[in-house]
Design a protein around this motif. Structure first.
Motif, PDB file in Angstrom:
ATOM      1  N   ILE A 114     -94.774 -24.280   3.456  1.00 55.22           N
ATOM      2  CA  ILE A 114     -93.568 -23.496   3.932  1.00 55.22           C
ATOM      3  C   ILE A 114     -92.583 -24.589   4.311  1.00 55.22           C
ATOM      4  CG2 ILE A 114     -92.655 -21.853   5.330  1.00 55.22           C
ATOM      5  CD1 ILE A 114     -95.243 -20.445   4.706  1.00 55.22           C
ATOM      6  N   ALA A 115     -92.636 -25.187   5.326  1.00 52.46           N
ATOM      7  CA  ALA A 115     -91.769 -26.046   6.203  1.00 52.46           C
ATOM      8  C   ALA A 115     -91.315 -27.030   5.075  1.00 52.46           C
ATOM      9  CB  ALA A 115     -92.728 -26.922   7.156  1.00 52.46           C
ATOM     10  N   GLU A 116     -92.061 -27.618   4.177  1.00 50.75           N
ATOM     11  CA  GLU A 116     -91.398 -28.455   3.166  1.00 50.75           C
ATOM     12  C   GLU A 116     -90.350 -27.800   2.274  1.00 50.75           C
ATOM     13  OE1 GLU A 116     -93.098 -31.287  -0.587  1.00 50.75           O
ATOM     14  OE2 GLU A 116     -94.421 -30.391   0.514  1.00 50.75           O
ATOM     15  N   ALA A 117     -90.778 -26.487   1.895  1.00 41.81           N
ATOM     16  CA  ALA A 117     -89.901 -25.669   1.090  1.00 41.81           C
ATOM     17  C   ALA A 117     -88.571 -25.556   1.629  1.00 41.81           C
ATOM     18  CB  ALA A 117     -90.356 -24.545   0.392  1.00 41.81           C
ATOM     19  N   VAL A 118     -88.600 -24.978   3.076  1.00 41.36           N
ATOM     20  CA  VAL A 118     -87.566 -24.536   3.975  1.00 41.36           C
ATOM     21  C   VAL A 118     -86.693 -25.746   4.146  1.00 41.36           C
ATOM     22  CG1 VAL A 118     -86.812 -23.504   6.071  1.00 41.36           C
ATOM     23  CG2 VAL A 118     -88.658 -22.631   4.803  1.00 41.36           C
ATOM     24  N   ALA A 119     -87.213 -26.954   4.230  1.00 34.22           N
ATOM     25  CA  ALA A 119     -86.079 -28.056   4.552  1.00 34.22           C
ATOM     26  C   ALA A 119     -85.370 -28.393   3.621  1.00 34.22           C
ATOM     27  CB  ALA A 119     -87.352 -29.274   4.886  1.00 34.22           C
ATOM     28  N   THR A 120     -85.595 -27.920   2.157  1.00 34.75           N
ATOM     29  CA  THR A 120     -84.700 -28.389   0.926  1.00 34.75           C
ATOM     30  C   THR A 120     -83.397 -27.521   1.019  1.00 34.75           C
ATOM     31  OG1 THR A 120     -85.897 -26.882  -0.454  1.00 34.75           O
ATOM     32  CG2 THR A 120     -86.685 -29.065  -0.148  1.00 34.75           C
ATOM     33  N   ILE A 121     -83.417 -26.363   1.872  1.00 35.38           N
ATOM     34  CA  ILE A 121     -82.173 -25.623   2.133  1.00 35.38           C
ATOM     35  C   ILE A 121     -81.151 -26.149   2.575  1.00 35.38           C
ATOM     36  CG2 ILE A 121     -81.237 -23.589   2.774  1.00 35.38           C
ATOM     37  CD1 ILE A 121     -84.190 -22.049   2.780  1.00 35.38           C
ATOM     38  N   GLU A 122     -80.088 -26.402   2.153  1.00 38.34           N
ATOM     39  CA  GLU A 122     -78.885 -26.902   2.534  1.00 38.34           C
ATOM     40  C   GLU A 122     -77.947 -25.892   3.549  1.00 38.34           C
ATOM     41  OE1 GLU A 122     -76.671 -28.799  -0.354  1.00 38.34           O
ATOM     42  OE2 GLU A 122     -78.254 -30.210  -0.990  1.00 38.34           O
ATOM     43  N   GLY A 123     -77.576 -26.460   4.755  1.00 43.14           N
ATOM     44  CA  GLY A 123     -76.730 -25.809   5.585  1.00 43.14           C
ATOM     45  C   GLY A 123     -77.439 -24.602   6.184  1.00 43.14           C
ATOM     46  N   SER A 124     -76.665 -23.389   6.694  1.00 44.89           N
ATOM     47  CA  SER A 124     -77.269 -22.270   7.263  1.00 44.89           C
ATOM     48  C   SER A 124     -76.722 -21.030   6.482  1.00 44.89           C
ATOM     49  CB  SER A 124     -76.816 -22.314   8.580  1.00 44.89           C
ATOM     50  OG  SER A 124     -77.194 -23.442   9.248  1.00 44.89           O
ATOM     51  N   PRO A 125     -77.158 -20.868   5.220  1.00 44.71           N
ATOM     52  CA  PRO A 125     -76.696 -19.741   4.291  1.00 44.71           C
ATOM     53  C   PRO A 125     -77.264 -18.503   4.864  1.00 44.71           C
ATOM     54  CG  PRO A 125     -78.816 -20.862   3.518  1.00 44.71           C
ATOM     55  CD  PRO A 125     -78.216 -21.705   4.456  1.00 44.71           C
ATOM     56  N   GLU A 126     -76.241 -17.693   4.759  1.00 48.47           N
ATOM     57  CA  GLU A 126     -76.518 -16.050   5.004  1.00 48.47           C
ATOM     58  C   GLU A 126     -77.024 -15.395   3.827  1.00 48.47           C
ATOM     59  OE1 GLU A 126     -73.593 -15.021   8.710  1.00 48.47           O
ATOM     60  OE2 GLU A 126     -72.886 -14.589   6.783  1.00 48.47           O
ATOM     61  N   VAL A 127     -78.233 -14.636   4.240  1.00 43.70           N
ATOM     62  CA  VAL A 127     -79.004 -13.814   2.991  1.00 43.70           C
ATOM     63  C   VAL A 127     -78.907 -12.422   3.514  1.00 43.70           C
ATOM     64  CG1 VAL A 127     -81.073 -13.614   1.768  1.00 43.70           C
ATOM     65  CG2 VAL A 127     -80.277 -16.060   2.670  1.00 43.70           C
ATOM     66  N   LEU A 128     -78.232 -11.837   2.753  1.00 42.20           N
ATOM     67  CA  LEU A 128     -78.470 -10.226   2.893  1.00 42.20           C
ATOM     68  C   LEU A 128     -79.527  -9.426   1.976  1.00 42.20           C
ATOM     69  CD1 LEU A 128     -77.199  -7.259   3.760  1.00 42.20           C
ATOM     70  CD2 LEU A 128     -75.696  -7.372   1.732  1.00 42.20           C
ATOM     71  N   VAL A 129     -80.535  -8.765   2.662  1.00 44.92           N
ATOM     72  CA  VAL A 129     -81.660  -8.514   2.171  1.00 44.92           C
ATOM     73  C   VAL A 129     -81.275  -6.825   1.908  1.00 44.92           C
ATOM     74  CG1 VAL A 129     -84.174  -8.051   1.610  1.00 44.92           C
ATOM     75  CG2 VAL A 129     -83.131 -10.188   2.856  1.00 44.92           C
ATOM     76  N   VAL A 130     -81.458  -6.394   0.428  1.00 50.66           N
ATOM     77  CA  VAL A 130     -81.143  -5.088   0.369  1.00 50.66           C
ATOM     78  C   VAL A 130     -82.488  -4.308  -0.534  1.00 50.66           C
ATOM     79  CG1 VAL A 130     -78.803  -5.054   0.322  1.00 50.66           C
ATOM     80  CG2 VAL A 130     -80.017  -5.451  -1.887  1.00 50.66           C
TER      81      VAL A 130
END
Length: 281
Positions: free
Chosen positions: A150-166
């Motif tokens: 999980i840590a390896e996967a999340v580390a590939t996310i660039e910046g601080s995107p906002e995610v709206l879950v519906v």
């Protein structure tokens, strides 16, 4: 006549034989528990599952080798009686049926992983389930591997995107704070507009969003959990939603994975990877 010591020895051997055989055949009426038991190498002990709504990643259990024991909310008691499993695993969805299921076999209720401390709950549930079935020595290494993945996967996310879950339910889009996305992955949700209203029905509260309100929030990703599709009702028309939201990035997660199987060792990583993939599109 057997002496007390001989009787004690016989009882010990009988108890051991019972333990060796009695926990071998499991009816799993909870996909998260089925997922975790499989990840811990206990798939051969599974005798029955709710086959009609299996998530795709658990499709190996869809064959006739496994009894179809009903649904996650409605057991098939006749099938369970005939199957005569040595143990039954359920989730809170079947908490009200536990006493009746106990008449067939010892029944274990798996915990849920939700709220603001997903990882701790996942750890506790995994260890409790593994201990119940005698494989707790495998739980720690499996959790360590999952945490690293999980840590390896999340580390590939660039910046601080906002995610709206519906959550899509019968044509409505309901705001959701998701334990995997917002807690485990630490992704923030955009601020709700002032004109959004929350409705309360009994002990539950619902915040329904319109496409216009979602557009006003301008999230980097709109993540859709399609409850209707997961339970066999008409799914969300994702193309219509795309047209209503214009340029917003909209992705629907695998419905049964997200709505029916959260909280398993494999499902958790699959969910994380789906979101990471969507953010990289």
């Amino acid at each position: 006549m057997l002496k007390p010591l001989a009787i004690a020895s016989l009882l010990a051997v009988t108890a051991q034989a019972w333990a060796d055989t009695d926990a071998q055949r499991i009816a799993a009426l909870d996909y998260a528990a089925l997922d975790t038991l499989t990840a811990l190498g206990q798939g051969e002990r599974i005798a029955g599952v709710p086959r009609s709504s299996l998530p795709e990643y658990l499709s190996s259990y869809a064959s006739d080798d496994y009894a179809d024991v009903g649904s996650l909310k409605a057991p098939e008691y006749k099938v369970l009686d005939e199957l005569a499993p040595d143990s039954i695993v359920i989730s809170g969805r079947l908490g009200g049926e536990k006493d009746q299921l106990e008449e067939i076999a010892p029944t274990w209720q798996n915990g849920s992983a939700e709220g603001n401390d997903y990882w701790s709950q996942l750890e506790a549930n995994t260890h409790a389930l593994a201990e119940e079935y005698g494989v707790d020595d495998q739980a720690g290494p499996a959790l360590d591997t999952l945490h690293a993945d999980i840590a390896e996967a999340v580390a590939t996310i660039e910046g601080s995107p906002e995610v709206l879950v519906v959550l899509h339910n019968d044509g409505k889009l309901v705001y959701r704070q998701d334990p995997v996305i917002n807690d485990l992955m630490s992704l923030s949700s955009p601020t709700l507009p002032d004109d959004v209203e929350t409705q309360t029905r009994g002990e539950r509260s619902f915040t329904t969003l319109t496409p216009a309100q979602i557009s006003a929030m301008a999230p980097d990703l709109v993540w859709v959990v399609d409850r209707s599709a997961a339970i066999g009702q008409p799914p969300l028309n994702i193309e219509t939603l795309h047209s209503e939201l214009g340029d917003l990035h909209v992705v629907k997660g695998s419905p049964r994975l997200w709505y029916l199987a959260s909280g398993g060792l494999k499902s958790t990583l699959l969910q994380v990877n789906e979101v990471v993939s969507a953010l990289q599109q």
